[in-house]
Design a protein around this motif. Sequence first.
Motif, short mmCIF file in Angstrom:
data_model
loop_
_atom_site.label_atom_id
_atom_site.label_comp_id
_atom_site.label_asym_id
_atom_site.label_seq_id
_atom_site.Cartn_x
_atom_site.Cartn_y
_atom_site.Cartn_z
N ASP A 2 44.82 34.00 45.85
CA ASP A 2 44.91 33.93 47.09
C ASP A 2 45.58 32.64 47.74
O ASP A 2 45.95 31.80 46.72
CB ASP A 2 43.82 34.48 48.21
CG ASP A 2 42.38 33.34 47.87
OD1 ASP A 2 42.54 32.55 47.03
OD2 ASP A 2 41.44 33.59 48.52
N ASP A 57 37.56 34.97 38.06
CA ASP A 57 37.51 36.49 38.76
C ASP A 57 38.98 37.01 38.50
O ASP A 57 38.88 38.19 39.30
CB ASP A 57 37.12 36.16 40.27
CG ASP A 57 35.85 35.84 40.68
OD1 ASP A 57 35.06 35.87 39.79
OD2 ASP A 57 35.66 35.02 41.62
N LEU A 116 45.24 35.42 35.55
CA LEU A 116 44.70 36.75 35.60
C LEU A 116 43.45 37.11 34.61
O LEU A 116 42.67 38.02 35.11
CB LEU A 116 45.92 37.54 35.01
CG LEU A 116 47.18 37.71 35.91
CD1 LEU A 116 48.03 38.53 35.07
CD2 LEU A 116 46.99 38.33 37.30
N ILE A 148 42.59 38.53 38.85
CA ILE A 148 43.52 38.83 39.87
C ILE A 148 42.77 38.73 41.12
O ILE A 148 43.47 38.56 42.10
CB ILE A 148 44.10 40.14 39.40
CG1 ILE A 148 45.49 40.12 40.48
CG2 ILE A 148 43.23 41.33 39.83
CD1 ILE A 148 46.51 41.38 40.04
N HIS A 149 41.51 39.00 41.33
CA HIS A 149 40.88 39.12 42.62
C HIS A 149 40.77 37.85 43.31
O HIS A 149 40.43 37.49 44.25
CB HIS A 149 39.68 39.74 42.56
CG HIS A 149 39.52 41.00 41.88
ND1 HIS A 149 40.23 42.49 42.63
CD2 HIS A 149 39.46 41.71 40.72
CE1 HIS A 149 40.30 43.15 41.69
NE2 HIS A 149 39.64 43.13 40.73
N ALA A 150 40.71 36.78 42.42
CA ALA A 150 40.66 35.31 42.90
C ALA A 150 42.05 34.69 43.51
O ALA A 150 42.31 33.61 44.10
CB ALA A 150 40.09 34.46 41.50
#
Length: 151
Positions: free
Chosen positions: A59, A53, A49, A55-57
């Motif tokens: 995937d 990046d 987290l 949480i946006h990273a």
Amino acid sequence: MSTTIAEPRAPHAAPKGRGINLEKWGWLYMRASGVVLVVLIFGHLFVNLMVGDGIHAIDFAFVAGKLSDPFWQWWDVAMLWLALIHGANGMRTITNDYVTHRTTRSILQWAIWLAAAFLILLGTLVVFTFDPCLGFDPATASETIIELCAA
């Protein structure tokens, strides 16, 4: 005949023929595994987290990249094993406290340990056999997956 309860910090004298004190070792395991789990979980959360990046990273490519590294495989497996055994031991303690019928308690404890063993086995297999390139289609894959699968 009167029964006395030993002092809480008195050394344990096992009854004849009994052997080791499983309750004491279970209690000690809960404390030790709890401390190690705090470190493992906060390390896991920090890396997922806060680094890069954030949480946006996160995937499929992020998870695939992480699970391709032996360090993170062992980190996740240690977290899995400790958490499941810790939880099963806690459930065993609750069962001992609240289930009075001996046969029912025994059946529930077997079910708890079998479920924990099954989940440990399944989780360990997933971590060590995870293949992000299974069904790999370069047309729809992200750059990270393409780099992982090209090697």
